[in-house]
Enzyme design. Structure first.
Site, PDB file in Angstrom:
ATOM      1  N   GLU A  30     -29.033   1.024  -4.706  1.00  0.00           N
ATOM      2  CA  GLU A  30     -29.294   0.314  -3.457  1.00  0.00           C
ATOM      3  C   GLU A  30     -29.650   1.318  -2.370  1.00  0.00           C
ATOM      4  O   GLU A  30     -28.995   2.355  -2.251  1.00  0.00           O
ATOM      5  CB  GLU A  30     -28.058  -0.491  -3.049  1.00  0.00           C
ATOM      6  CG  GLU A  30     -28.280  -1.355  -1.814  1.00  0.00           C
ATOM      7  CD  GLU A  30     -27.015  -2.095  -1.387  1.00  0.00           C
ATOM      8  OE1 GLU A  30     -27.010  -3.332  -1.450  1.00  0.00           O
ATOM      9  OE2 GLU A  30     -26.033  -1.427  -1.014  1.00  0.00           O
ATOM     10  N   TYR A  55     -34.764  -2.754   3.454  1.00  0.00           N
ATOM     11  CA  TYR A  55     -33.692  -2.740   2.457  1.00  0.00           C
ATOM     12  C   TYR A  55     -34.322  -2.918   1.092  1.00  0.00           C
ATOM     13  O   TYR A  55     -35.222  -3.739   0.906  1.00  0.00           O
ATOM     14  CB  TYR A  55     -32.726  -3.905   2.707  1.00  0.00           C
ATOM     15  CG  TYR A  55     -31.769  -4.165   1.561  1.00  0.00           C
ATOM     16  CD1 TYR A  55     -30.480  -3.648   1.596  1.00  0.00           C
ATOM     17  CD2 TYR A  55     -32.154  -4.908   0.428  1.00  0.00           C
ATOM     18  CE1 TYR A  55     -29.599  -3.863   0.536  1.00  0.00           C
ATOM     19  CE2 TYR A  55     -31.276  -5.122  -0.624  1.00  0.00           C
ATOM     20  CZ  TYR A  55     -30.010  -4.600  -0.566  1.00  0.00           C
ATOM     21  OH  TYR A  55     -29.145  -4.805  -1.608  1.00  0.00           O
TER      22      TYR A  55
END
Lengths: 289, 381
Positions: free
Chosen positions: B187, B101
């Site tokens: 993101e 991530y």
């Protein structure tokens, strides 16, 4: 006495020749603010009601010893205007302009680090010390001099709550609108520290709204550092999560940033939190009696 | 402005950030054809501006064009979390070895950029931040020096050594993109390493700063892809901030803070707000008239509360706007008006002289909220 603006304020208006700039310069001057200069690039040498207009902030400071600036410059040029004021050594910069890109404000914040200038705003209604000086767009006629310090993210809630205070003869030392943008100048903590040190402020009213964690951090600061009573108010108890309520600041995401969480954090720090603007004034009255 | 996944990935591609091959489909047939083109198998993903797709049935792995058509049909028909869905993204299936991530975002509390990286990707990052915050590396980036090699090394040290180069490459490009497109969030969850070693952005979540859209007309134009309530669109055109809610008391006020406070006070008075509407500063008569039209276009509205505290906004103009709007829309519901601040006395006088049967004046904000709530519920005030 007062904080940020007062009898010593020598005000410079950046964007003085625009509609809003001229309108509010007149209102601030009529209130008793000492307006010494204006700046509009390309219009140096002109005047607005006898107030001299300069090409640059540096020129204006040199000629008039301006120590405070109010910015009405359009959003795409406003970050440059703030930097210019800071660079010229202006002590208090009040940016009214709404809609400045966040990336530029992040650069402004970085430039302010380690410098003595204080930025209020942007996207704020300004600062008023009733009886002394008005720098911004807060309607002076609703205020009255006194010992309540007020700090708020929202502009119109400043008007509403000051109105409630004034109706009960609870005058104000200074009212500060810090603005609702994600990246801004002074915050609740800075304002609380100033009011804490101001001998003529007896009690502080802090007006927050949903989004971010400024109120929670202010709560921690209050329990550590503020010896004066604080009354709080948070707008947005009924705002549904994930909806943007006008301000860049006013959005609830996930579990944090809710009005409930903020009110609880403040109450845990000993702050009395009102549920309506009217109750703010009632709580202040009780605290002072 | 929150972008769809595929729009974010188109920006990624512009910055040479590797993404899977994907095709946008707006019908079940298109989804079948896209899957055919991708080799007969694909992942079909709903395109919406909110998260939680994985758990909410918004992502389907399919092994035939027929199955892709079925899934796409379901997604387009059922919508997602109450929102209409107009398109899906069909992407090639890639052999994934590891999931990470990463994100870059504007940190409001510091006014700086924050970069996050963790080797535990594909999970609920907020949950991970709560339970094991030490698993996430955080690096603050001072905008005056920007993202430096040492920042990047600090971040990718969270990953296995063979993944670092590819991830570092993506971080650098994502930061450049963040600045150049005025994003407040980029993101990538998950950021994956494939079995052949390549690091690829499998998802995208990009938020663009609305205040900066003036310098990105190409990104601004992506907005036309988003489903928008026609009433909200009309309000936006006039510079009004309108958000539909599900009560029956229509709300109009000036300033976001005061309007939110009005919503709260109405709730305390036992009412339920039908909307949030901020007319903004310096509201003209025309803006007030449009505001009333917008609020009254919601059939659930059974009373309206106008709460104005004038700073820049002038009470006399507000009053004229209300009267002008009443001419235009002929409302059947009562309208409670509370005016204070600049030129409020003039405004109240204009309204009193008009003697309009629908207008009810209130002296204070609380009284106005109580009246509006009572009138909406049919109780004589």
């Amino acid at each position: 006495m007062s904080v940020l603006v007062g009898r010593d304020t020598r005000l410079l208006v950046q964007g003085i020749t625009g509609n809003e700039g001229t309108f509010h310069t007149r209102r601030n001057r009529d209130f008793g603010t000492n307006v010494v200069a204006g700046v509009t690039p390309g219009k140096g040498g002109q005047d607005v009601d006898g107030i001299p207009v300069f090409e640059t902030v540096a020129d204006a400071v040199r000629e008039t010893k301006a120590n405070t600036s109010m910015i009405f410059v359009p959003p795409r040029f406003a970050a440059d205007a703030i930097l210019e004021a800071v660079d010229a050594g202006i002590g208090v910069v009040v940016a009214i302009t709404e809609g400045i890109p966040v990336r530029e404000m992040a650069e402004v914040r970085a430039y302010l680090d380690g410098r003595s200038s204080v930025l209020v705003g942007p996207n704020c209604p300004g600062v008023i010390s009733p009886g002394e000086a008005n720098v911004g767009i807060i309607p002076g006629e609703v205020c009255t001099p006194g010992r309540v310090g007020l700090v708020s993210r929202s502009g119109t809630l400043v008007y509403q709550i000051v109105h409630e205070l004034t109706r009960r003869h609870l005058g104000q030392s200074t009212c500060i609108g810090i603005g609702g943008d994600p990246v801004h100048g002074i915050g609740f903590i800075d304002a609380l520290a100033m009011f804490s040190d101001d001998p003529d402020t007896e009690i502080v009213v802090m007006v927050g709204e949903i989004g971010g964690d400024d109120e929670e951090r202010a709560a921690a600061f209050i329990s550590e550092r503020v010896g004066k009573p604080v009354v709080g108010y948070i707008a947005g108890f009924t705002a549904p999560p994930g909806k943007r309520m006008g301000h860049a600041g006013a959005i609830v995401t996930g579990s944090s940033g809710t009005a409930q969480a903020k009110a609880e954090a403040l109450e845990a720090a000993g702050v009395k939190v009102a549920r309506t603007p009217t109750e703010v004034a009632e709580l202040v009255q009780v605290a002072l009696s | 402005m929150d972008l769809y996944e595929h729009q974010g990935k188109e920006l990624f591609a512009r910055y040479d950030i590797p993404v899977p091959r994907g095709i946008v489909a707006t019908t079940a047939e298109d989804a079948a054809r896209a899957t055919e083109e991708l080799g007969g198998r694909s992942v079909v993903k709903i395109q919406v501006q909110v998260g939680g797709r994985g758990k909410g049935g918004g992502v389907a792995l399919v092994d035939s064009p027929q199955r892709a058509a079925e899934e796409a049909e379901r997604m387009l028909r059922d919508g997602f979390k109450g929102m209409p869905v107009t398109r899906v993204l069909c992407e090639e299936l890639l052999p994934i070895a590891r999931e990470f991530y990463t994100s870059l975002l504007l940190d409001r509390s510091t006014g700086r950029y924050l970069a996050l990286m963790t080797a535990e990707g594909g999970v609920d990052i907020e949950e991970l931040a709560r339970t094991r915050p030490e698993a996430i590396r955080r690096v603050q980036v001072d905008p005056s020096i920007g993202m430096r090699p040492f920042h990047v090394r600090e971040l990718v040290a969270a990953l296995p050594s063979e993944s670092r180069q590819g991830a570092a490459d993506i971080i650098g490009k994502a930061y450049r993109m963040l600045l150049e497109v005025d994003a407040t969030l980029v993101e990538i969850n998950p950021l994956v390493q494939l079995e052949d070693g390549r690091v690829v952005a499998l998802d995208s979540k990009v938020t663009i700063d609305d205040s900066a859209l003036f310098r990105h007309p190409d990104i601004e134009s992506l907005r036309s892809a988003f489903p928008i309530d026609p009433v909200e669109a009309r309000a936006k055109e006039k510079g009004l901030q309108y958000v539909k809610l599900d009560g029956d008391v229509g709300i109009i006020g000036n300033g976001a803070g005061l309007v939110m406070s009005t919503l709260d006070v109405v709730a305390q008075a036992g009412g339920r707000a039908a909307n949030f509407l901020d007319v903004g500063g310096g509201a003209s008569a025309d803006q007030m008239a449009t505001s009333l039209e917008v609020v009254l276009s919601d059939p659930a509205v059974s009373s309206v509360l106008i709460n104005i505290f004038g700073g820049i906004t002038r009470g006399d103009l507000v009053a004229r706007g209300v009267l002008e709007a009443l001419e235009r829309v002929q409302p059947k519901v009562p309208i409670v008006v509370r005016l204070d601040g600049t030129n409020a006395a003039e405004g109240r006088k204009i309204l009193a002289e008009a003697q309009h049967p629908n207008i009810v004046s209130a002296a204070t904000m609380i009284e106005a909220a109580q009246l509006a709530a009572a009138l909406a519920s049919g109780v004589a005030a």
